[in-house]
Design a protein around this motif. Structure first.
Motif, PDB file in Angstrom:
ATOM      1  N   ALA A 678      16.220   0.530  50.959  1.00 28.69           N
ATOM      2  CA  ALA A 678      17.587   0.008  50.839  1.00 28.69           C
ATOM      3  C   ALA A 678      18.583   1.146  50.641  1.00 28.69           C
ATOM      4  CB  ALA A 678      17.664  -0.971  49.669  1.00 28.69           C
ATOM      5  N   VAL A 679      18.189   2.155  49.837  1.00 36.81           N
ATOM      6  CA  VAL A 679      19.097   3.284  49.608  1.00 36.81           C
ATOM      7  C   VAL A 679      19.335   4.041  50.911  1.00 36.81           C
ATOM      8  CG1 VAL A 679      19.390   5.457  48.386  1.00 36.81           C
ATOM      9  CG2 VAL A 679      18.349   3.538  47.227  1.00 36.81           C
ATOM     10  N   LEU A 680      18.223   4.317  51.637  1.00 38.55           N
ATOM     11  CA  LEU A 680      18.380   4.985  52.937  1.00 38.55           C
ATOM     12  C   LEU A 680      19.267   4.143  53.832  1.00 38.55           C
ATOM     13  CD1 LEU A 680      15.096   6.435  54.483  1.00 38.55           C
ATOM     14  CD2 LEU A 680      17.161   7.610  53.803  1.00 38.55           C
ATOM     15  N   GLY A 681      19.070   2.827  53.758  1.00 36.54           N
ATOM     16  CA  GLY A 681      19.821   1.902  54.614  1.00 36.54           C
ATOM     17  C   GLY A 681      21.306   1.971  54.377  1.00 36.54           C
ATOM     18  N   ILE A 682      21.702   2.143  53.100  1.00 37.94           N
ATOM     19  CA  ILE A 682      23.144   2.238  52.814  1.00 37.94           C
ATOM     20  C   ILE A 682      23.715   3.438  53.568  1.00 37.94           C
ATOM     21  CG2 ILE A 682      24.836   2.653  51.000  1.00 37.94           C
ATOM     22  CD1 ILE A 682      22.931   1.173  49.083  1.00 37.94           C
ATOM     23  N   GLY A 683      22.989   4.567  53.510  1.00 38.33           N
ATOM     24  CA  GLY A 683      23.465   5.753  54.231  1.00 38.33           C
ATOM     25  C   GLY A 683      23.486   5.534  55.727  1.00 38.33           C
ATOM     26  N   LEU A 684      22.460   4.831  56.216  1.00 42.02           N
ATOM     27  CA  LEU A 684      22.299   4.647  57.659  1.00 42.02           C
ATOM     28  C   LEU A 684      23.392   3.744  58.222  1.00 42.02           C
ATOM     29  CD1 LEU A 684      20.096   5.578  59.606  1.00 42.02           C
ATOM     30  CD2 LEU A 684      18.988   3.390  59.320  1.00 42.02           C
ATOM     31  N   ILE A 685      23.737   2.688  57.468  1.00 43.60           N
ATOM     32  CA  ILE A 685      24.751   1.748  57.963  1.00 43.60           C
ATOM     33  C   ILE A 685      26.144   2.358  57.781  1.00 43.60           C
ATOM     34  CG2 ILE A 685      25.798  -0.506  57.576  1.00 43.60           C
ATOM     35  CD1 ILE A 685      23.014  -1.505  56.763  1.00 43.60           C
ATOM     36  N   ALA A 686      26.345   3.049  56.639  1.00 43.03           N
ATOM     37  CA  ALA A 686      27.699   3.545  56.337  1.00 43.03           C
ATOM     38  C   ALA A 686      28.088   4.753  57.173  1.00 43.03           C
ATOM     39  CB  ALA A 686      27.798   3.907  54.864  1.00 43.03           C
ATOM     40  N   MET A 687      27.112   5.399  57.851  1.00 44.42           N
ATOM     41  CA  MET A 687      27.492   6.591  58.618  1.00 44.42           C
ATOM     42  C   MET A 687      28.386   6.215  59.788  1.00 44.42           C
ATOM     43  SD  MET A 687      23.790   7.314  60.381  1.00 44.42           S
ATOM     44  CE  MET A 687      24.095   8.889  61.108  1.00 44.42           C
ATOM     45  N   GLY A 688      28.603   4.912  60.007  1.00 50.07           N
ATOM     46  CA  GLY A 688      29.397   4.470  61.160  1.00 50.07           C
ATOM     47  C   GLY A 688      30.862   4.807  61.057  1.00 50.07           C
TER      48      GLY A 688
END
Length: 947
Positions: A678-688
């Motif tokens: 989930a933490v990685l996911g926050i970075g992955l989605i927010a890099m947009g």
């Protein structure tokens, strides 16, 4: 009040008086006078126009007069006036209702503010429940008037906003003119990351239609790439007739690593050559010669260890340990990546001696590093690799197979040397050969859509890899199956291919719960997730079916797939959901020692039973969850945290010592692996988008302070995803702090993250930080190896490359590059069982897919050889990119520029434009390979010399 104002007020009162008298013949002239008075009123921007102010008390009276008027024409005129007056009243929607009843004069006659007011009420009215179809038709007619008015008066942004609000963007295509289509499309595309799905896809598709309407085929292809619609790309190719434009489109697809078959096109050879990046290494070498950096560098030349603070007596690390040799092989590869010259691999004797300094898997990784040096140059590279394919050492052979995959990654040669050489070993009897060939295929054909790869028969790459999943031979170890899953994910990245995903899910379902704990099974999960990368809602069904796997594995995989599906979209709702997951608190007997010992220092060492049962002390809050050891027991062991069995507080379970505040049943599964995702996911989605990235930075600050150890370890990796190859100071400082952390896993992840953040930038501040780290971690071999690797990444390609997945003016997100970054960060979540376990360090080579030269090279059609391109050096201005969305006029797109001659390097956030009008670029975004045309209207500036 001035005399003029008093006169105006009296006039208006008189007119209202006239309208309430029985003489109907005076109605029309009175209303017309009233209309001209209201329209003639000019006012400052901040105050209400005077006539509207004076008419406000008469508003209800006017409505009564309207009902009493019989003549239809006069009635309509009255409705028009009430509609304008309604702007100052408290009645909602009166402006719209009376406008519909009125005489439908051109909407702009009442002024701009009136139109804006209508638009504002429109979005509220449209969304009301129970609006009938007839009413919607009336509203739609009015909307079309408003949009048409906005378009004519340079208010394109307001028009787009209104249509987005009422979800009728399809109307936009009819109103946009050629003059303003660029502004409209730019605005729509910049709104896309800020809107939830599926609206963001609709926005991009609308821009695509607009570009096609005005024959802007290259921009249309970019939109089609954004929504990953390959059939649409083919369709646009068929429409474009200009041969240079088609070539530029092929170059763009090649940079994005979408490889197509061009059979049947008259210029198919030229297109496939450009699409396959076959000449990329030539252009890259010409850039290197221009910058005078062809001279090979050695790892020691990068470390500069003589500058580190040495300890005269304390230097306990052996200079030639296994991990240091391994790091040197990787660093040598990273630094000389793509140059085709280095000091270790060029001579066969030297290279062999170098390989044999390592053991087993170390030899594999060292042998594979030759792939980095001859990256993109298939002819020379394969000849060099060929020397090691006939050695009788399996590890070196397997490494050489992986090197062939690395050389071919991002290059699609028509003869397909990679599949020819590697497919023979996929079904080998020796697991190590399978490892090299399977990962090699995954890298060589990532995101390829060509026939060789997709054909469903023998020797089809995907077909052969699927066979491995169900293979029962002893050589099909979990490691081999895991890599087969990862390679399938890389090849089918973002295709949402349910069939392949189903086969991988089936392979996971056949495993028992204990077998699923094998770290290699996580790669099958990653493979499924990569198939659904950026597919948004197409992944929903699959996310649910993955929950059927036993927890904690099932929960982890379903979160992973969901995160991948929304990668780079900036979707706020998904980020909120992931933050919620991070606030949960799980106990594991293993992690317990760490949590209780760290908390014993902070919390009250002997918490009273009453406090232990206090609800609401969740892990997400500022107070650390209390350690629930009852104060009655004097000899309660602090370190283990397990209360003695005599106490009623521990109902026979070891993990009751630090349970969640409420006495939950102890059989709660440990879902901490899901939290790391989930933490990685926050970075992955927010890099947009940039705003999302800044918000995510703040959230990571909270997670670091209050999160579980699992979460803390994932934060540095997520931070690095937010700014890959973009060393921002605040992120570097944060990572530097974590690289000295007392928890070794957090420190390892932070050191590697520093490498990702500074990849290919030669950033001086980062280089100094890493040098200090090297002397800080001099005793710890693992940390030191990671520091060396981070130093190698910082000097990636001697500072000419980037790992950033965004390209084409930060509008396009390359799926294979994103997949490679996600894969390596995912490996580091469980680094001790993957990258750092002295076996699977070859996984670092997944980064290859993201390595791209950050150059600008200009090409022009060769007059001697029509149909082919030659390099042409022109002067360009390079400066910081400026955001010009929705700005009036023709604002400057770059600021603080310097003039260079191509080929030139572009740093993160820089943009280039041609310095004069002698040539016209075929693409509006100067980046990578750009084709130029001669400008027929160019007049060279003649400087007259004085006599």
């Amino acid at each position: 009040m001035t005399e003029e104002d008093q006169k105006l007020e009296e006039d208006l009162n008189l007119l209202v008086q006239r309208l309430s008298e029985p003489d109907t013949s005076l109605y029309k002239p009175s209303l017309e006078t009233m209309r001209s008075l209201i329209r003639a009123s000019t006012t400052s921007m901040t105050s209400v126009p005077k006539p509207l102010k004076f008419m406000r008390p008469h508003y209800n009276k006017m409505k009564e007069i309207y009902t009493s008027i019989a003549a239809p024409e006069v009635k309509k005129l009255c409705a028009d006036i009430i509609s304008v007056l309604a702007m100052t009243s408290d009645e909602r929607t009166d402006t719209i209702n009376y406008r519909i009843l009125g005489s439908h004069e051109p909407i702009g006659d009442w002024g701009h503010e009136y139109v804006r007011h209508l638009a504002m009420e429109m979005s509220e009215e449209w969304k009301k429940e129970g609006t009938s179809d007839a009413r919607k038709a009336e509203l739609l007619q009015l909307t079309q008037d408003i949009v048409s008015h906005h378009m004519k008066h340079n208010a394109e942004v307001e028009a787009c906003d209104l249509l987005i609000e009422i979800e009728r963007l399809d109307l936009l295509v009819t109103y946009v003119q050629e003059v303003d289509h660029q502004r409209v499309c730019l605005y729509i595309l910049s709104c896309a990351p800020l809107t939830p799905d599926p609206d963001n896809i609709i926005l991009i598709r609308t821009a695509l239609q607009l570009y096609l309407k005005f024959n802007r085929y290259l921009e249309a292809v970019r939109c089609a790439i954004m929504v990953n619609d390959v059939p649409k790309v083919h369709e646009i190719f068929a429409k474009a007739t200009d041969p240079l434009l088609r070539k530029q489109m092929a170059i763009l697809l090649g940079r994005h690593q979408i490889f197509l078959d061009y059979e049947g096109a008259e210029d198919s050879d030229a297109l496939s050559e450009l699409n396959s990046n076959a000449h990329l290494y030539e252009y890259f070498h010409s850039l290197a010669r221009e910058l005078d950096i062809m001279e090979p560098k050695t790892p020691e030349g990068i470390y500069k260890s003589h500058l580190e603070h040495s300890r005269p007596f304390g230097n306990s690390s052996q200079p030639d340990s296994t991990r240091m040799n391994l790091a040197a092989a990787l660093v040598n590869g990273f630094v000389n990546c793509g140059f085709g010259v280095d000091k270790m691999m060029a001579e066969t004797e030297e290279a062999s001696r170098w390989f044999y300094k390592n053991k087993e898997y170390g030899m594999l990784t060292a042998a594979a590093s030759q792939g980095l040096i001859w990256r993109w140059d298939i002819d020379t590279g394969l000849a060099q690799c060929d020397r090691f394919l006939y050695i009788n050492d399996d590890y070196i052979k397997a490494g050489t197979l992986l090197a062939i995959g690395i050389i071919s990654s991002g290059i699609q040669d028509a003869c397909d040397p990679a599949s020819a050489l590697l497919l023979d070993h996929v079904q080998s009897e020796r697991p190590i050969m399978r490892v090299g060939s399977i990962l090699g295929l995954g890298l060589a054909y990532a995101n390829s859509k060509r026939e060789t790869v997709t054909k469903n028969e023998e020797r089809g790459v995907i077909f052969e890899l699927k066979k491995v999943l169900s293979d029962q031979k002893p050589s099909a170890t979990p490691e081999v199956k895991g890599l087969a899953g990862l390679s399938l994910g890389l090849i089918l990245v973002g295709t949402a291919d349910a069939e392949a995903a189903m086969e991988m899910l089936q392979a996971l379902m056949d495993k028992s719960e204990t077998e699923l704990t094998d770290p290699n099974m996580r790669f099958l999960a990653l493979g499924i997730a990569l198939i659904f990368l950026q597919t948004q809602d197409k992944s929903d069904v699959f996310v649910e079916s993955l929950r059927s796997l036993p927890d904690p594995f099932g929960a982890m995989v379903s979160t992973l797939v969901e995160v991948c599906a929304y990668a780079g979209t900036g979707n706020v709702l998904k980020i909120q959901k992931l933050l919620h997951l991070c606030s949960e608190h799980y106990e594991t007997p293993v992690a317990e020692k760490k949590t209780t010992s760290t908390r014993a220092g902070r919390g009250n060492p002997s918490a009273t039973p009453a406090r232990a049962a206090a609800p609401g002390a969740a892990a997400g809050t500022a107070t650390p969850a209390p350690t629930g050891t009852p104060a009655v027991v004097p000899g309660a062991p602090r370190r283990d945290g397990a209360a003695p069995s005599a106490t009623p507080a521990a109902p026979g379970s070891a993990d009751a010592s630090a349970t969640d505040a409420t006495p939950a049943p102890p059989a709660k599964p440990d879902l901490s692996s899901q939290q790391a995702i989930a933490v990685l996911g926050i970075g992955l989605i927010a890099m947009g988008d940039d705003i999302g990235s800044q918000m995510a930075l703040r959230m990571f600050g909270h997670l670091i302070r209050y999160g579980e150890p699992v979460i803390r370890r994932a934060v540095p990796l997520a931070l690095s995803l937010l700014s890959v190859s973009n060393p921002q100071l605040n992120i570097l400082e944060t990572l530097s702090k974590f690289s000295h952390d007392s928890d070794p896993d957090t420190a390892h992840n932070a050191i590697f993250a520093m490498g990702l953040v500074g990849a290919g930038t030669n950033n001086a501040r980062l280089v100094a930080m890493l040098r200090n780290l090297a002397s800080y971690h001099y005793k710890d071999q693992v940390s030191l190896m990671l520091v060396r690797i981070a130093q190698g990444l910082t000097h990636l390609g001697k500072g000419t490359m980037t790992l950033n997945p965004w390209h084409s003016d930060r509008q396009l997100l390359s799926p294979s590059a994103l997949a490679s970054l996600l894969s390596i960060c995912y490996c580091f979540l469980d680094a001790n069982n993957t990258v750092l376990n002295s076996r699977q360090h070859y996984l670092l080579y997944t980064l290859v897919l993201a390595m791209q030269p950050r150059m600008l090279t200009t090409l022009i059609e060769d007059e001697m050889k029509p149909g082919s391109l030659k390099q042409l050096n022109v002067s360009v201005r390079v400066g910081q990119a400026v955001d010009v969305v929705a700005q009036a006029g023709k604002p400057k797109t770059i600021t603080g520029f310097q003039t260079h001659t191509t080929p030139v390097l572009l740093a993160h956030g820089e943009r280039a434009e041609l310095a004069n009008d002698e040539y016209i670029p075929v693409t509006p975004h100067l980046e990578g390979l750009v084709i130029l045309k001669k400008n027929p209207e160019y007049q060279p500036v003649v400087v007259s010399s004085k006599k």
